[in-house]
Design an enzyme around this catalytic site. Structure first.
Site, PDB file in Angstrom:
ATOM      1  N   LYS A 104     -33.174  13.407  57.930  1.00 48.40           N
ATOM      2  CA  LYS A 104     -33.825  13.860  56.683  1.00 48.40           C
ATOM      3  C   LYS A 104     -35.279  13.371  56.616  1.00 48.40           C
ATOM      4  CE  LYS A 104     -33.208  11.385  52.776  1.00 48.40           C
ATOM      5  NZ  LYS A 104     -34.406  10.958  52.061  1.00 48.40           N
ATOM      6  N   ASN A 105     -35.487  12.096  56.914  1.00 50.45           N
ATOM      7  CA  ASN A 105     -36.822  11.546  56.707  1.00 50.45           C
ATOM      8  C   ASN A 105     -37.814  11.940  57.803  1.00 50.45           C
ATOM      9  OD1 ASN A 105     -35.916  10.521  54.335  1.00 50.45           O
ATOM     10  ND2 ASN A 105     -35.679   8.417  55.059  1.00 50.45           N
ATOM     11  N   CYS A 107     -38.544   6.078  40.713  1.00 52.86           N
ATOM     12  CA  CYS A 107     -37.154   6.457  40.844  1.00 52.86           C
ATOM     13  C   CYS A 107     -36.315   5.214  40.705  1.00 52.86           C
ATOM     14  CB  CYS A 107     -36.890   7.180  42.162  1.00 52.86           C
ATOM     15  SG  CYS A 107     -37.077   6.109  43.566  1.00 52.86           S
ATOM     16  N   ARG A 121     -42.330   2.952  43.144  1.00 47.71           N
ATOM     17  CA  ARG A 121     -42.769   3.796  44.249  1.00 47.71           C
ATOM     18  C   ARG A 121     -44.164   4.395  44.055  1.00 47.71           C
ATOM     19  NH1 ARG A 121     -37.806   6.817  46.909  1.00 47.71           N
ATOM     20  NH2 ARG A 121     -39.137   6.481  48.714  1.00 47.71           N
ATOM     21  N   ASP A 167     -32.576   1.425  54.071  1.00 50.40           N
ATOM     22  CA  ASP A 167     -31.673   2.555  53.811  1.00 50.40           C
ATOM     23  C   ASP A 167     -30.237   2.296  54.274  1.00 50.40           C
ATOM     24  OD1 ASP A 167     -33.770   3.897  52.684  1.00 50.40           O
ATOM     25  OD2 ASP A 167     -34.218   5.110  54.443  1.00 50.40           O
ATOM     26  N   ARG A 194     -28.252  15.312  48.855  1.00 47.07           N
ATOM     27  CA  ARG A 194     -29.691  15.290  49.170  1.00 47.07           C
ATOM     28  C   ARG A 194     -29.913  14.817  50.602  1.00 47.07           C
ATOM     29  NH1 ARG A 194     -32.364  11.084  46.466  1.00 47.07           N
ATOM     30  NH2 ARG A 194     -33.788  11.650  48.121  1.00 47.07           N
TER      31      ARG A 194
END
Ligand code: EPU
Length: 420
Positions: free
Chosen positions: A22-23, A115, A120, A306, A398
């Protein structure tokens, strides 16, 4: 909102294949804005964040086709102003700023909000753009960046918590079309930054040093279309490895990059989990009794933030005391109160969580707060006795491709309950 119903106590067994990262894919999708020629991206995971980014590219004027893990983008004619609400909702969308500025000399992007894992900020992204000679203003919730010509510069991108991953990507994407040479110091070294640099290089950019703290970019006049396959998701692989250990199962993870997971593998081994690496495959199982380990999250190649929440679950199942320190994001312990509902004993002391492990977890209704916390709660539910209902799982969709399907194939008793 959908939820997951989990009947715990079943060890995971079998084989699982890792999806694209994803990243990596999000900034790579943004990079397609740098050329008017067609780009093809492969191993694109089926995630709501990817569909969201595809909508953002479309709203900027690009033609986007996404089917069966392949994404085709042609950004023939694009505009510099993104849809306010679309961009505001996904933090990863900030990485369109660099490509829009690089290609059009102007970009207007809504400020991404804070968030649940922290405030952030994007000050380092904006500092990088200013250093490249752009003027930056913030007005009515938008960031405006403008430059007649971007000029290469020496840019220091280290912040309070170390380098910035998307900030490094953003500045790199603006600098590839700047006049002259840009040197980014204290650049993020994450594999996702290297993947982006590899894609940009295929597009004709001149970049050296990606993966090290110093990246040098020599600006070119224009970029062309390119094809690229996204790297495997190291956090998805880490999540499955930890899930196998937590449920006392034995799984083989295929299509991974174990070399991107050294810190996680090292901690798993210290915790008495066997990880056999063989090329792109990792076989994971407990060696016997789990042992407590201390973890500190750090920029790559340190232990990834993560995977912190997932590892905390493993430590709640391990007899003894373990200290987990979060050094990247200030409030990334939202999972702690939910784990307590299952019987975990964890106290928070500043940036550290102290886990008194070895308690028996028992199922309960719990609420997912962010992507990785959600993954941790699913692991906890699979390791607990009885039933666990994880609510608000849109966070999981997500960032984890078909996670419930993949876990079911490994034997987990997990059911998606769709809200009617
Ligand atoms: N920071 C600043 N100023 C900035 C940018 C960042 O102070 O301008 C701070 C942040 O507040 C944080 C630290 O620097 O304390 C590192 O943040 P970074 O910018 O590296 O995070 P990011 O690029 O916004 C990406 C991933 C995150 C991952 C982090 C760290 C994407 C889309 N997101 O975020 O992924 O946790 O790097 O590795 O690439 C996730 O996948 O669950 C996730 C949150």
């Amino acid at each position: 909102m959908d939820s997951l119903l989990i009947k715990g106590g079943v060890p995971l067994h079998g084989d699982v294949t890792i999806s694209g990262a994803k990243n990596s894919v999000l900034p790579i999708m943004a990079a397609t804005l740098l050329t008017s020629e067609p780009c093809v991206i492969r191993r694109v995971p089926d995630l709501s964040d990817v569909s969201f980014m595809a909508k953002i590219l479309t709203s900027l004027g690009a033609e986007v086709k996404l089917a069966d893990g392949e994404l085709r983008v042609r950004a023939k004619k694009i505009k510099p102003v993104g849809d306010y609400d679309l961009i505001r909702k996904m933090r990863g969308s900030i990485c369109i700023l660099g490509p829009l500025l690089g290609r059009l000399g102007h970009a207007q992007v809504s400020l991404p909000g804070g968030c649940v894992i922290g405030t952030r900020p994007i000050d380092l992204h904006l500092k990088g753009m200013r250093d490249l000679s752009a003027t930056v203003t913030v007005d009515s919730g938008y960031v405006h960046v403008k430059a007649k010509r971007l000029k290469g510069a020496d840019i220091f991108l280290g912040g309070r918590s170390g380098p910035t991953v998307l900030g490094t990507g953003n500045v790199m994407m603006a600098a590839v079309l700047a006049d002259g040479v840009t040197v980014i110091e204290s650049a993020a070294c994450e594999p996702e930054v290297v993947d982006l640099a590899n894609f940009l290089t295929k597009m004709g950019a001149q970049i050296s040093g990606a993966g090290s703290p110093t990246i040098t970019i020599t600006g070119v006049k224009a970029l062309h279309g390119a094809e690229h396959e996204v790297i495997p998701d190291r956090i998805e692989a880490a999540t499955f490895a930890i899930a196998a250990a937590a449920t006392d199962g034995e799984i083989t993870i295929h299509g991974a990059r174990p070399d991107h997971l050294s810190a996680v593998i090292d901690k798993l081994r210290e915790a008495n989990v066997s990880v056999e690496r063989n090329g792109t495959t990792m076989k994971v199982r407990r060696n016997g009794r789990l042992k407590p380990v201390d973890i500190t999250t750090l920029p790559y190649s340190g232990f990834p933030t993560d995977a912190q929440a997932q590892m905390m679950v493993l430590m709640t199942l391990t007899q003894g005391l373990s200290i987990i320190s979060e050094r990247i994001f200030e409030s990334r312990f939202m999972h702690v109160s939910e784990l307590a509902r299952l019987g975990a004993e964890i106290s928070i002391e500043g940036p550290s969580a102290i886990v008194k492990g070895g308690r028996k977890l028992s199922g309960a209704p719990i609420m997912a707060s962010d992507l990785r916390a959600s993954a941790a709660l699913v692991i906890a539910g699979m390791a607990a006795s009885g039933s666990t209902q994880v609510n608000r799982i849109y966070h999981l969709d997500r960032g984890y491709e078909k996670i419930d399907e993949k876990l079911r194939k490994l034997g987990a008793r997990i059911k998606r309950v769709e809200e009617t």
